[in-house]
Write a protein that holds these residues in place. Structure first.
Motif, mmCIF file in Angstrom:
data_model
loop_
_atom_site.group_PDB
_atom_site.id
_atom_site.type_symbol
_atom_site.label_atom_id
_atom_site.label_comp_id
_atom_site.label_asym_id
_atom_site.label_seq_id
_atom_site.Cartn_x
_atom_site.Cartn_y
_atom_site.Cartn_z
ATOM 1 N N ILE A 1 -0.832 15.357 -6.718
ATOM 2 C CA ILE A 1 -1.328 15.836 -5.434
ATOM 3 C C ILE A 1 -0.581 15.125 -4.311
ATOM 4 C CG2 ILE A 1 -3.388 16.043 -3.990
ATOM 5 C CD1 ILE A 1 -4.895 15.526 -6.813
ATOM 6 N N GLU A 2 0.030 15.905 -3.433
ATOM 7 C CA GLU A 2 0.723 15.364 -2.264
ATOM 8 C C GLU A 2 -0.202 15.464 -1.064
ATOM 9 O OE1 GLU A 2 4.234 14.858 -1.147
ATOM 10 O OE2 GLU A 2 5.190 14.925 -3.092
ATOM 11 N N PHE A 3 -0.345 14.353 -0.344
ATOM 12 C CA PHE A 3 -1.152 14.352 0.866
ATOM 13 C C PHE A 3 -0.576 13.341 1.833
ATOM 14 C CE2 PHE A 3 -4.846 12.867 3.376
ATOM 15 C CZ PHE A 3 -5.179 14.071 3.973
ATOM 16 N N GLN A 4 -0.172 13.813 2.983
ATOM 17 C CA GLN A 4 0.392 12.979 4.047
ATOM 18 C C GLN A 4 1.515 12.083 3.536
ATOM 19 O OE1 GLN A 4 -2.979 10.997 5.847
ATOM 20 N NE2 GLN A 4 -3.524 12.813 7.024
ATOM 21 N N GLY A 5 2.415 12.661 2.763
ATOM 22 C CA GLY A 5 3.576 11.935 2.285
ATOM 23 C C GLY A 5 3.332 11.029 1.091
ATOM 24 N N ASN A 6 2.107 10.973 0.592
ATOM 25 C CA ASN A 6 1.786 10.163 -0.583
ATOM 26 C C ASN A 6 1.423 11.082 -1.746
ATOM 27 O OD1 ASN A 6 2.046 7.568 0.640
ATOM 28 N ND2 ASN A 6 0.089 7.907 1.638
ATOM 29 N N THR A 7 1.804 10.664 -2.936
ATOM 30 C CA THR A 7 1.475 11.430 -4.135
ATOM 31 C C THR A 7 0.471 10.640 -4.956
ATOM 32 O OG1 THR A 7 3.691 12.384 -4.181
ATOM 33 C CG2 THR A 7 2.419 12.524 -6.205
ATOM 34 N N SER A 8 -0.568 11.313 -5.412
ATOM 35 C CA SER A 8 -1.541 10.690 -6.308
ATOM 36 C C SER A 8 -1.689 11.583 -7.538
ATOM 37 C CB SER A 8 -2.884 10.470 -5.618
ATOM 38 O OG SER A 8 -3.431 11.690 -5.206
ATOM 39 N N GLY B 1 0.786 -1.227 0.000
ATOM 40 C CA GLY B 1 0.000 0.000 0.000
ATOM 41 C C GLY B 1 0.815 1.273 0.000
ATOM 42 N N LYS B 2 2.131 1.157 -0.148
ATOM 43 C CA LYS B 2 3.013 2.331 -0.150
ATOM 44 C C LYS B 2 3.012 2.965 -1.545
ATOM 45 C CE LYS B 2 7.719 3.805 0.613
ATOM 46 N NZ LYS B 2 9.110 3.388 0.625
ATOM 47 N N SER B 3 2.896 4.288 -1.567
ATOM 48 C CA SER B 3 2.870 5.015 -2.834
ATOM 49 C C SER B 3 4.164 4.823 -3.621
ATOM 50 C CB SER B 3 2.655 6.508 -2.582
ATOM 51 O OG SER B 3 2.683 7.217 -3.806
ATOM 52 N N LEU B 4 4.003 4.603 -4.921
ATOM 53 C CA LEU B 4 5.155 4.445 -5.803
ATOM 54 C C LEU B 4 5.393 5.691 -6.663
ATOM 55 C CD1 LEU B 4 4.582 0.765 -7.009
ATOM 56 C CD2 LEU B 4 6.203 1.585 -5.281
ATOM 57 N N ILE B 5 4.599 6.749 -6.421
ATOM 58 C CA ILE B 5 4.742 7.986 -7.181
ATOM 59 C C ILE B 5 5.536 8.997 -6.366
ATOM 60 C CG2 ILE B 5 3.547 9.892 -8.326
ATOM 61 C CD1 ILE B 5 1.088 8.092 -8.544
ATOM 62 N N GLY B 6 6.519 9.612 -6.999
ATOM 63 C CA GLY B 6 7.329 10.649 -6.351
ATOM 64 C C GLY B 6 8.678 10.735 -7.022
ATOM 65 N N GLU B 7 9.295 11.873 -6.960
ATOM 66 C CA GLU B 7 10.590 12.056 -7.630
ATOM 67 C C GLU B 7 11.661 11.108 -7.093
ATOM 68 O OE1 GLU B 7 11.252 13.551 -10.452
ATOM 69 O OE2 GLU B 7 9.229 14.341 -10.562
ATOM 70 N N GLU B 8 11.493 10.621 -5.884
ATOM 71 C CA GLU B 8 12.445 9.672 -5.295
ATOM 72 C C GLU B 8 11.903 8.251 -5.311
ATOM 73 O OE1 GLU B 8 15.483 10.816 -4.510
ATOM 74 O OE2 GLU B 8 14.763 12.794 -5.127
ATOM 75 N N ASN B 9 10.790 8.017 -6.022
ATOM 76 C CA ASN B 9 10.161 6.704 -6.064
ATOM 77 C C ASN B 9 10.256 6.075 -7.451
ATOM 78 O OD1 ASN B 9 9.272 6.297 -3.403
ATOM 79 N ND2 ASN B 9 7.521 7.621 -3.706
ATOM 80 N N THR B 10 9.574 4.971 -7.631
ATOM 81 C CA THR B 10 9.585 4.228 -8.893
ATOM 82 C C THR B 10 9.049 5.046 -10.051
ATOM 83 O OG1 THR B 10 9.239 2.197 -7.606
ATOM 84 C CG2 THR B 10 8.825 2.078 -9.978
ATOM 85 N N TYR B 11 7.925 5.734 -9.834
ATOM 86 C CA TYR B 11 7.277 6.510 -10.892
ATOM 87 C C TYR B 11 7.382 7.995 -10.583
ATOM 88 C CZ TYR B 11 5.446 1.889 -11.862
ATOM 89 O OH TYR B 11 5.331 0.545 -12.109
ATOM 90 N N LYS B 12 8.201 8.676 -11.354
ATOM 91 C CA LYS B 12 8.446 10.095 -11.156
ATOM 92 C C LYS B 12 7.386 10.927 -11.890
ATOM 93 C CE LYS B 12 13.371 9.106 -10.808
ATOM 94 N NZ LYS B 12 13.017 7.969 -10.010
ATOM 95 N N PRO B 13 6.776 11.896 -11.210
ATOM 96 C CA PRO B 13 5.770 12.736 -11.868
ATOM 97 C C PRO B 13 6.266 13.357 -13.178
ATOM 98 C CG PRO B 13 5.707 13.116 -9.523
ATOM 99 C CD PRO B 13 6.892 12.221 -9.794
ATOM 100 N N SER B 14 7.539 13.667 -13.241
ATOM 101 C CA SER B 14 8.089 14.281 -14.460
ATOM 102 C C SER B 14 8.093 13.322 -15.645
ATOM 103 C CB SER B 14 9.511 14.789 -14.198
ATOM 104 O OG SER B 14 10.339 13.721 -13.775
ATOM 105 N N GLU B 15 7.932 12.023 -15.413
ATOM 106 C CA GLU B 15 7.934 11.026 -16.493
ATOM 107 C C GLU B 15 6.531 10.499 -16.828
ATOM 108 O OE1 GLU B 15 10.605 7.884 -15.367
ATOM 109 O OE2 GLU B 15 12.375 9.168 -15.481
ATOM 110 N N ILE B 16 5.577 10.687 -15.931
ATOM 111 C CA ILE B 16 4.231 10.137 -16.122
ATOM 112 C C ILE B 16 3.461 11.002 -17.119
ATOM 113 C CG2 ILE B 16 2.039 9.595 -14.993
ATOM 114 C CD1 ILE B 16 3.655 9.046 -12.432
ATOM 115 N N MET B 17 2.814 10.325 -18.085
ATOM 116 C CA MET B 17 2.086 11.054 -19.117
ATOM 117 C C MET B 17 0.889 10.224 -19.584
ATOM 118 S SD MET B 17 3.611 12.608 -22.667
ATOM 119 C CE MET B 17 3.560 11.126 -23.654
ATOM 120 N N LEU B 18 -0.199 10.897 -19.894
ATOM 121 C CA LEU B 18 -1.394 10.258 -20.446
ATOM 122 C C LEU B 18 -1.669 10.907 -21.798
ATOM 123 C CD1 LEU B 18 -3.749 8.253 -19.906
ATOM 124 C CD2 LEU B 18 -5.034 10.222 -19.023
#
Length: 142
Positions: free
Chosen positions: A71-78, A42-59
């Protein structure tokens, strides 16, 4: 007879004005959903220091990129996704990083409301597999 007609007309006008005033104070919810990507704990995988970097995610679809909000909330990015301009039941390339792209397909329907019409996601599929949610938040487990 004329008095009865005037009374009925007054009631109809009064009722319609009351409804109009009620609708003026109601704002439609924007057509947005939240997408989280988590590991099996259940740990977030989104973040510049995580598996999926916001700068690389695209739709995108057919070269047209859909804007995403992170969106950052309580240490998790969605991911905040406004689906208002998306085509229902169309496949979108959901690039998570350079070597990983999934296919996102949303079934979007429009419904009549008391004051306005609104859109809602009725089906959220990732790579053909439906991910269910009872809210407007979807969790993808990787």
């Amino acid at each position: 007879m004329e008095k009865t007609f005037l009374i009925i007309l007054s009631i109809v006008i009064f009722a319609s004005c009351d409804r109009k005033d009620e609708c003026e104070s109601v704002f439609p919810a924007p057509p947005t959903i939240a997408i989280s990507i988590v590991d099996n704990e259940g740990k977030s995988l989104i973040g510049e220091e995580n598996t999926y970097k916001p700068s690389e995610i695209m739709l995108s679809r057919n070269g047209q990129e859909i804007e995403l909000e992170f969106i950052e909330f309580q240490g998790n990015t969605s991911i905040g996704l406004n689906y208002g301009s998306m085509q229902s039941m169309a496949d979108y390339d959901f690039r998570l990083r350079a070597n990983e792209t999934d296919i996102l397909n949303l079934t979007i329907n429009e419904y009549d409301g008391d004051c306005f019409n609104y859109k809602r996601v009725d089906s959220f599929k990732l790579n053909g597999e439906e991910i269910s949610s009872e809210t407007t938040s979807y969790i993808i487990q990787k």
